[in-house]
Design a protein around this motif. Structure first.
Motif, PDB file in Angstrom:
ATOM      1  N   LEU A   9       0.825  -1.152  -0.129  1.00  9.94           N
ATOM      2  CA  LEU A   9       0.153  -0.198   0.004  1.00  9.94           C
ATOM      3  C   LEU A   9       0.855   1.244   0.038  1.00  9.94           C
ATOM      4  CD1 LEU A   9      -2.717  -0.971   2.604  1.00  9.94           C
ATOM      5  CD2 LEU A   9      -2.818  -0.956   0.070  1.00  9.94           C
ATOM      6  N   THR A  10       0.371   2.253  -0.792  1.00 12.08           N
ATOM      7  CA  THR A  10       1.198   3.431  -0.767  1.00 12.08           C
ATOM      8  C   THR A  10       0.315   4.613  -0.770  1.00 12.08           C
ATOM      9  OG1 THR A  10       1.301   3.356  -3.299  1.00 12.08           O
ATOM     10  CG2 THR A  10       3.259   2.213  -2.165  1.00 12.08           C
ATOM     11  N   VAL A  11       0.789   5.763  -0.384  1.00 16.30           N
ATOM     12  CA  VAL A  11      -0.025   7.047  -0.356  1.00 16.30           C
ATOM     13  C   VAL A  11      -0.252   7.464  -1.966  1.00 16.30           C
ATOM     14  CG1 VAL A  11       0.012   9.672   0.144  1.00 16.30           C
ATOM     15  CG2 VAL A  11       0.691   7.946   1.851  1.00 16.30           C
ATOM     16  N   GLY A  12      -1.358   7.707  -2.268  1.00 16.56           N
ATOM     17  CA  GLY A  12      -2.132   7.953  -3.581  1.00 16.56           C
ATOM     18  C   GLY A  12      -2.431   6.878  -4.289  1.00 16.56           C
ATOM     19  N   ALA A 105      -2.707   8.280   3.896  1.00 21.71           N
ATOM     20  CA  ALA A 105      -1.869   8.207   4.827  1.00 21.71           C
ATOM     21  C   ALA A 105      -1.919   6.759   5.289  1.00 21.71           C
ATOM     22  CB  ALA A 105      -2.115   9.224   6.180  1.00 21.71           C
ATOM     23  N   ILE A 106      -0.935   6.269   5.823  1.00 20.32           N
ATOM     24  CA  ILE A 106      -0.790   4.782   6.222  1.00 20.32           C
ATOM     25  C   ILE A 106       0.377   5.179   7.306  1.00 20.32           C
ATOM     26  CG2 ILE A 106       0.131   2.636   5.738  1.00 20.32           C
ATOM     27  CD1 ILE A 106       0.226   3.324   2.789  1.00 20.32           C
ATOM     28  N   ARG A 107      -0.306   4.155   8.361  1.00 22.16           N
ATOM     29  CA  ARG A 107       0.439   4.400   9.615  1.00 22.16           C
ATOM     30  C   ARG A 107       0.538   3.045  10.460  1.00 22.16           C
ATOM     31  NH1 ARG A 107      -3.561   7.543  10.039  1.00 22.16           N
ATOM     32  NH2 ARG A 107      -5.151   7.591  11.728  1.00 22.16           N
ATOM     33  N   GLU A 108       1.268   2.620  11.411  1.00 19.33           N
ATOM     34  CA  GLU A 108       1.032   1.597  12.218  1.00 19.33           C
ATOM     35  C   GLU A 108       0.599   1.815  13.616  1.00 19.33           C
ATOM     36  OE1 GLU A 108       1.334  -1.812  11.088  1.00 19.33           O
ATOM     37  OE2 GLU A 108       1.626  -1.091   9.150  1.00 19.33           O
ATOM     38  N   GLU A 109      -0.349   1.130  14.274  1.00 22.14           N
ATOM     39  CA  GLU A 109      -0.944   1.401  15.501  1.00 22.14           C
ATOM     40  C   GLU A 109      -1.368   0.305  15.980  1.00 22.14           C
ATOM     41  OE1 GLU A 109      -3.905   4.546  15.750  1.00 22.14           O
ATOM     42  OE2 GLU A 109      -2.853   5.883  14.800  1.00 22.14           O
ATOM     43  N   ASP A 110      -0.770  -0.260  17.287  1.00 23.69           N
ATOM     44  CA  ASP A 110      -1.177  -1.258  18.141  1.00 23.69           C
ATOM     45  C   ASP A 110      -1.327  -2.627  17.318  1.00 23.69           C
ATOM     46  OD1 ASP A 110      -1.429   0.116  20.228  1.00 23.69           O
ATOM     47  OD2 ASP A 110      -3.270   0.847  19.953  1.00 23.69           O
ATOM     48  N   GLY A 111      -0.414  -2.918  16.405  1.00 21.22           N
ATOM     49  CA  GLY A 111      -0.350  -4.178  15.439  1.00 21.22           C
ATOM     50  C   GLY A 111      -1.330  -4.270  14.457  1.00 21.22           C
ATOM     51  N   GLU A 112      -1.711  -3.141  14.084  1.00 19.17           N
ATOM     52  CA  GLU A 112      -2.818  -2.623  12.903  1.00 19.17           C
ATOM     53  C   GLU A 112      -2.191  -1.746  12.021  1.00 19.17           C
ATOM     54  OE1 GLU A 112      -7.319  -3.544  14.116  1.00 19.17           O
ATOM     55  OE2 GLU A 112      -6.558  -1.887  14.689  1.00 19.17           O
ATOM     56  N   THR A 113      -2.485  -1.902  10.734  1.00 17.69           N
ATOM     57  CA  THR A 113      -2.236  -0.936   9.878  1.00 17.69           C
ATOM     58  C   THR A 113      -3.363   0.144   9.640  1.00 17.69           C
ATOM     59  OG1 THR A 113      -0.721  -2.278   8.649  1.00 17.69           O
ATOM     60  CG2 THR A 113      -1.451  -0.371   7.364  1.00 17.69           C
ATOM     61  N   ILE A 114      -3.350   1.236  10.064  1.00 14.21           N
ATOM     62  CA  ILE A 114      -4.287   2.430   9.876  1.00 14.21           C
ATOM     63  C   ILE A 114      -4.025   3.118   8.524  1.00 14.21           C
ATOM     64  CG2 ILE A 114      -5.306   4.340  11.062  1.00 14.21           C
ATOM     65  CD1 ILE A 114      -5.373   1.745  12.606  1.00 14.21           C
ATOM     66  N   VAL A 115      -5.349   3.282   7.739  1.00 12.17           N
ATOM     67  CA  VAL A 115      -4.945   3.639   6.612  1.00 12.17           C
ATOM     68  C   VAL A 115      -6.103   4.814   6.442  1.00 12.17           C
ATOM     69  CG1 VAL A 115      -5.698   3.447   3.880  1.00 12.17           C
ATOM     70  CG2 VAL A 115      -4.454   1.509   5.440  1.00 12.17           C
ATOM     71  N   GLY A 132     -15.655  12.948   0.660  1.00 14.39           N
ATOM     72  CA  GLY A 132     -15.319  12.706   2.141  1.00 14.39           C
ATOM     73  C   GLY A 132     -13.929  12.188   2.578  1.00 14.39           C
ATOM     74  N   THR A 133     -13.890  11.428   3.944  1.00 22.45           N
ATOM     75  CA  THR A 133     -12.793  10.811   4.051  1.00 22.45           C
ATOM     76  C   THR A 133     -13.366   9.593   5.107  1.00 22.45           C
ATOM     77  OG1 THR A 133     -12.641  12.334   6.107  1.00 22.45           O
ATOM     78  CG2 THR A 133     -11.419  12.892   4.341  1.00 22.45           C
ATOM     79  N   ALA A 134     -12.086   8.703   5.084  1.00 15.51           N
ATOM     80  CA  ALA A 134     -12.578   7.504   5.992  1.00 15.51           C
ATOM     81  C   ALA A 134     -11.260   7.053   6.529  1.00 15.51           C
ATOM     82  CB  ALA A 134     -13.033   6.343   5.122  1.00 15.51           C
ATOM     83  N   THR A 135     -11.150   6.429   7.552  1.00 17.61           N
ATOM     84  CA  THR A 135     -10.153   5.896   8.365  1.00 17.61           C
ATOM     85  C   THR A 135     -10.142   4.365   8.620  1.00 17.61           C
ATOM     86  OG1 THR A 135      -9.496   7.831   9.390  1.00 17.61           O
ATOM     87  CG2 THR A 135      -8.375   5.749  10.196  1.00 17.61           C
ATOM     88  N   VAL A 136      -9.716   3.543   8.005  1.00 20.41           N
ATOM     89  CA  VAL A 136      -9.793   1.975   8.371  1.00 20.41           C
ATOM     90  C   VAL A 136      -8.649   1.453   9.074  1.00 20.41           C
ATOM     91  CG1 VAL A 136     -11.318   1.949   6.383  1.00 20.41           C
ATOM     92  CG2 VAL A 136      -8.923   1.217   6.017  1.00 20.41           C
ATOM     93  N   ALA A 137      -8.861   0.231   9.586  1.00 21.63           N
ATOM     94  CA  ALA A 137      -7.762  -0.456  10.295  1.00 21.63           C
ATOM     95  C   ALA A 137      -7.629  -1.758   9.563  1.00 21.63           C
ATOM     96  CB  ALA A 137      -8.045  -0.888  12.009  1.00 21.63           C
ATOM     97  N   LEU A 138      -6.366  -2.258   9.150  1.00 20.77           N
ATOM     98  CA  LEU A 138      -6.173  -3.418   8.387  1.00 20.77           C
ATOM     99  C   LEU A 138      -5.413  -4.298   9.534  1.00 20.77           C
ATOM    100  CD1 LEU A 138      -5.427  -2.226   4.967  1.00 20.77           C
ATOM    101  CD2 LEU A 138      -7.527  -2.954   5.847  1.00 20.77           C
TER     102      LEU A 138
END
Length: 162
Positions: A9-12, A105-115, A132-138
């Motif tokens: 996964l990459t920004v853009g 944006a992509i970041r790691e939090e508590d063992g998940e990838t937040i996108v 709109g906007t969304a935030t998901v956890a993978l």
């Protein structure tokens, strides 16, 4: 489009689109679930009286298309943490509505990838209808190949427009 792994996964990057041709068959189903049988959504004359060329779809149906796009992309293991949009244009009978998403944006939090994603619906003329906007956890190990894209279509329509 093949499914990227978390490390790819990459920004853009854009996620797969979700598309529907809209009209009374969609609006009737949505109205039945939400008890939203309002004349402007069912009757062309009421839609015209409200200033539109025909009856028009519910704003929240566009929100549900954005939700379905995210769910279809993530599969059952992902979580939608936040989803919001603004309704800026109505979808009228016969219009094709497409939900889009682009990773911001992509970041790691508590063992998940937040996108974080920029999301929007547009019509068959390219007019943006609900930005709109969304935030998901993978989860770690996403995607599990057996559930990505698991969202079934309803009778007569699969995940892609038919």
């Amino acid at each position: 489009m093949s499914q990227a792994t978390v490390s790819e996964l990459t920004v853009g990057m854009e996620i797969p689109e979700f598309q529907r041709a809209t009209g009374l068959h969609n609006w009737n189903r949505y109205a039945a679930v939400n008890y939203e049988f309002v004349d402007i959504h069912m009757d062309d004359e009421a839609g015209k009286a409200a200033g539109y060329p025909t009856a028009f779809g519910m704003g929240n149906l566009q929100w549900s298309y954005l939700h379905a796009m995210l769910r279809q992309w993530m599969g059952d293991d992902g979580r939608i943490l936040r989803l919001g949009c603004q309704f800026r244009a109505a979808n009228t009978k016969g219009m094709i509505v497409t939900a889009h998403g682009k990773i911001t944006a992509i970041r790691e939090e508590d063992g998940e990838t937040i996108v974080d994603l920029e999301i929007w619906t547009d019509n068959d003329s390219g007019k943006i209808m609900a930005p709109g906007t969304a935030t998901v956890a993978l989860p770690r190990g996403w995607p599990r190949r057996n559930n990505v894209g698991a969202l079934p279509g309803y009778p007569g329509q699969g995940p892609e427009l038919r």
